[in-house]
Design a protein around this motif. Structure first.
Motif, PDB file in Angstrom:
ATOM      1  N   PHE A   1     -50.402 -62.688  -4.293  1.00 53.48           N
ATOM      2  CA  PHE A   1     -50.184 -61.130  -4.928  1.00 53.48           C
ATOM      3  C   PHE A   1     -49.765 -60.147  -3.235  1.00 53.48           C
ATOM      4  CE2 PHE A   1     -51.643 -60.655  -9.248  1.00 53.48           C
ATOM      5  CZ  PHE A   1     -50.341 -61.557  -9.716  1.00 53.48           C
ATOM      6  N   PRO A   2     -48.786 -58.814  -2.898  1.00 53.15           N
ATOM      7  CA  PRO A   2     -48.747 -58.584  -1.336  1.00 53.15           C
ATOM      8  C   PRO A   2     -50.028 -57.387  -1.859  1.00 53.15           C
ATOM      9  CG  PRO A   2     -47.681 -57.095  -3.523  1.00 53.15           C
ATOM     10  CD  PRO A   2     -47.779 -58.509  -4.263  1.00 53.15           C
TER      11      PRO A   2
ATOM     12  N   VAL B   1     -53.409 -49.508   3.815  1.00 58.77           N
ATOM     13  CA  VAL B   1     -54.614 -49.561   3.379  1.00 58.77           C
ATOM     14  C   VAL B   1     -55.898 -50.120   3.697  1.00 58.77           C
ATOM     15  CG1 VAL B   1     -55.911 -49.490   1.060  1.00 58.77           C
ATOM     16  CG2 VAL B   1     -53.000 -47.696   1.406  1.00 58.77           C
ATOM     17  N   VAL B   2     -55.056 -51.634   3.991  1.00 54.90           N
ATOM     18  CA  VAL B   2     -56.435 -52.258   3.826  1.00 54.90           C
ATOM     19  C   VAL B   2     -57.002 -52.899   5.540  1.00 54.90           C
ATOM     20  CG1 VAL B   2     -56.797 -54.869   4.268  1.00 54.90           C
ATOM     21  CG2 VAL B   2     -55.484 -54.440   2.540  1.00 54.90           C
ATOM     22  N   GLU B   3     -56.229 -51.763   6.144  1.00 58.79           N
ATOM     23  CA  GLU B   3     -56.273 -52.142   7.907  1.00 58.79           C
ATOM     24  C   GLU B   3     -57.630 -50.132   8.304  1.00 58.79           C
ATOM     25  OE1 GLU B   3     -55.875 -53.962  10.650  1.00 58.79           O
ATOM     26  OE2 GLU B   3     -54.776 -55.447   8.669  1.00 58.79           O
TER      27      GLU B   3
ATOM     28  N   PRO C   1     -62.306 -47.702  -5.644  1.00 58.54           N
ATOM     29  CA  PRO C   1     -60.923 -46.428  -7.072  1.00 58.54           C
ATOM     30  C   PRO C   1     -60.338 -45.231  -5.938  1.00 58.54           C
ATOM     31  CG  PRO C   1     -63.214 -47.007  -7.885  1.00 58.54           C
ATOM     32  CD  PRO C   1     -63.849 -47.325  -6.406  1.00 58.54           C
ATOM     33  N   GLU C   2     -61.386 -44.881  -5.124  1.00 54.48           N
ATOM     34  CA  GLU C   2     -60.823 -43.678  -4.263  1.00 54.48           C
ATOM     35  C   GLU C   2     -59.356 -44.072  -2.942  1.00 54.48           C
ATOM     36  OE1 GLU C   2     -65.161 -44.534  -2.697  1.00 54.48           O
ATOM     37  OE2 GLU C   2     -63.974 -44.623  -3.872  1.00 54.48           O
ATOM     38  N   ASN C   3     -60.201 -45.735  -3.053  1.00 56.59           N
ATOM     39  CA  ASN C   3     -59.427 -45.372  -1.899  1.00 56.59           C
ATOM     40  C   ASN C   3     -57.681 -47.063  -2.229  1.00 56.59           C
ATOM     41  OD1 ASN C   3     -61.195 -44.376   0.490  1.00 56.59           O
ATOM     42  ND2 ASN C   3     -62.077 -46.498  -0.367  1.00 56.59           N
TER      43      ASN C   3
END
Length: 539
Positions: A189-190, A195-197, A206-208
């Motif tokens: 999956f992508p 966001v990950v960085e 959940p908040e991110n």
């Protein structure tokens, strides 16, 4: 995929909701929907992670495929259907796939691009990620995957690139006919690079968390529940009827059954031995479809394993002594079948090879086990001492106790070791701290290699650290064979002879499913389900 073992939402049954219902192509005309479109699903254990690049379990895949769209999904019969990949082309030499992506947004409104796939696949293969499923991208035959995983080439050399925002190109080392089938797994999956960085390992909080599937993460209370809500930004939101999903981990199946009967769960696996009774009591809720998973005991033949297990006679004796018919008929009673080969009998195109001990009587297997163990220097007067490790589950415990008794009959003194899921996984795959371990494998795709590749020397899932050069060669050769079935047959015969693990049974999934939950894919042997295709009818 490892270990195993399936769905909730706001809805609309009033006249004002009629336009939305008309757009839901999976809901038959005239169906009266419940006002509460929530699906509550039982999990055996809480998940170790919600990161697609780090997930290793079947339950993890079930959860992640609600939140993420990969290139493909499956229909109710296991056939491929487009998800992010609206079309594709393949080169004449079958080595280059070009996928054209649909317009889709992440749940934060950013567009999903081909680069998000490139980033995710590179991250999966990157040694810095230390994913236990990095091997999967090598199984997919993606160019340079092996060298990237080993750290011999940079991740930028991996055979995947974005030609533009909507065009993903994948280059393979070797053409494999089932390549696209492999793309339904959550490992492919992508993930949202920005966001990950930004958040690192906290990106799945959940908040991110940002996702691109039919549902978004609402909350994750460790050991208690995972909750999701409908993603209104999803490209097919108009056809998504269930609005809320709740996954509840309950290790004790009897407790889970009680909570199902109290109306707290919509799905539960039935405890061992109880399916026949429950089928009579709940004929419209009890089901036992075949499930492409196999249950086994794996022997640790690596440096941390006991010396006795390095003797093939001992491993054969231990396997022969397990009375699979007793486990199936007296303990489980849920449509399972005894397993003497590693690949599930319902796997597409698979024909079980002739395994000699499969045709013996139970007495013949036990007698042979005693003979082999005696030849290895063990017996009632000199018992072999072993540990049987399993993760917390009343069913696993029942099977372990039965095996303990089977082995006692041939001169084995086995002690049982029970660990919670995360500790068990660490001991199994990281520390290799076990003698004999309960394990299971669920198909990542519907082809025999998904089982057989697990036992190669390079597999991250080969927790017993067994190595066999002939077996490795067969599995490598199978990738380029016009018809790999001959290689698969020989590989299964090697497993039956060298016995790095003892297959015990091929799964079914004896379950109770709320009769008002519709759309569960009983005819998909992998039982890959998508809540967006399901709905809840009115009482």
């Amino acid at each position: 995929m490892k270990y195993f073992a399936t769905i909730s939402a706001l809805a609309l049954c009033l006249s004002s909701a009629a336009p939305a219902l008309a757009q839901s192509d999976h809901v038959p005309p005239g169906t009266k929907l419940a006002a509460n479109q929530t699906f509550t699903y039982w999990l055996q254990d809480d998940l170790k992670t919600l990161d697609p690049d780090l997930s290793t379990s079947k339950d993890g895949n079930d959860v992640l495929q609600q939140m993420f769209d990969g290139l493909y999904q499956q229909d109710d019969h296991g056939n491929l259907v487009p998800a992010m990949a609206k079309s594709f082309e393949v080169s004449d030499d079958k080595l280059t796939y070009t996928f054209h992506l649909r317009d889709e947004n992440w749940s934060n409104g950013d567009p999903v691009t081909a680069q998000d796939f490139v980033y995710a696949w590179r991250r999966l293969a990157d040694p810095k990620t230390a994913s236990e499923y990095a091997w999967y991208i090598e199984l997919m035959q993606v160019k340079n995957a092996h060298d990237v995983i080993q750290g011999d080439k940079p991740v930028t050399d991996l055979g995947v690139k974005a030609l533009d925002d909507h065009t993903l190109q994948v280059t393979l080392e070797t053409p494999i006919p089932y390549f696209r089938q492999m793309l339904v797994l959550s490992s492919t999956f992508p993930v949202p690079e920005k966001v990950v960085e930004k958040y690192g390992s906290d990106w799945t909080k959940p908040e991110n968390m940002v996702s691109n599937g039919a549902y978004t993460l609402k909350s994750w209370k460790i050991g208690e529940s995972i909750e999701m809500t409908k993603n209104d930004k999803y490209w097919d939101a108009a056809n998504t009827t269930l609005t809320d999903l709740k996954f509840i981990p309950i290790q004790d199946l009897n407790q889970a059954l009680t909570r199902y009967q109290a109306g707290e769960l919509d799905f539960v696996q039935t405890p061992a031995g109880q399916y026949p009774r429950l089928k009579k009591e709940y004929p419209d809720q009890a089901h036992a479809p075949p499930r492409s998973c196999v249950y086994a005991y794996r022997f640790n033949v690596g440096p941390n394993g006991p010396e006795a297990l390095k003797d093939v006679k001992v491993r054969q004796a231990l396997s022969y002594a397990i009375n699979r018919n007793v486990i199936i008929d007296k303990i489980l009673k849920g449509g399972q079948k005894p397993a003497y080969s590693w690949t599930h009998w319902a796997t597409a195109g698979f024909k079980a090879p002739n395994i000699a001990y499969a045709d013996w009587t139970d007495k013949e297997r036990t007698d042979k086990a005693k003979e082999l163990l005696k030849e290895a220097g063990y017996g009632p007067d000199h018992p072999l001492k072993l540990r049987i490790m399993y993760n917390t589950s009343s069913d696993h415990k029942k099977i372990a106790i039965a095996v303990q008794q089977f082995w006692k009959q041939i001169g084995v003194d086995a002690t049982l070791e029970n660990f919670e899921w995360k500790v068990y996984l660490d001991k199994l795959n990281t520390q290799h701290d076990f003698d004999v371990a309960r394990t299971a494998w669920c198909a990542d795709y519907n082809e025999a290699s998904t089982y057989l590749d697990v036992n190669t020397s390079w597999s991250d899932q080969n927790s017993g650290q067994w190595k066999n050069a002939e077996y490795d060669k067969l599995m490598k050769d199978s990738k380029t064979a016009a018809d790999p079935e001959a290689d698969y047959t020989k590989a299964e015969q090697i497993l039956a002879q060298d016995m790095p693990l003892a297959p015990i049974y091929a799964y079914s999934l004896p379950m109770l499913l709320n009769a008002h939950i519709k759309g569960y894919p009983f005819d998909n042997v992998q039982l890959n389900w998508y809540a967006k295709n399901m709905y809840r009818t009115a009482q």
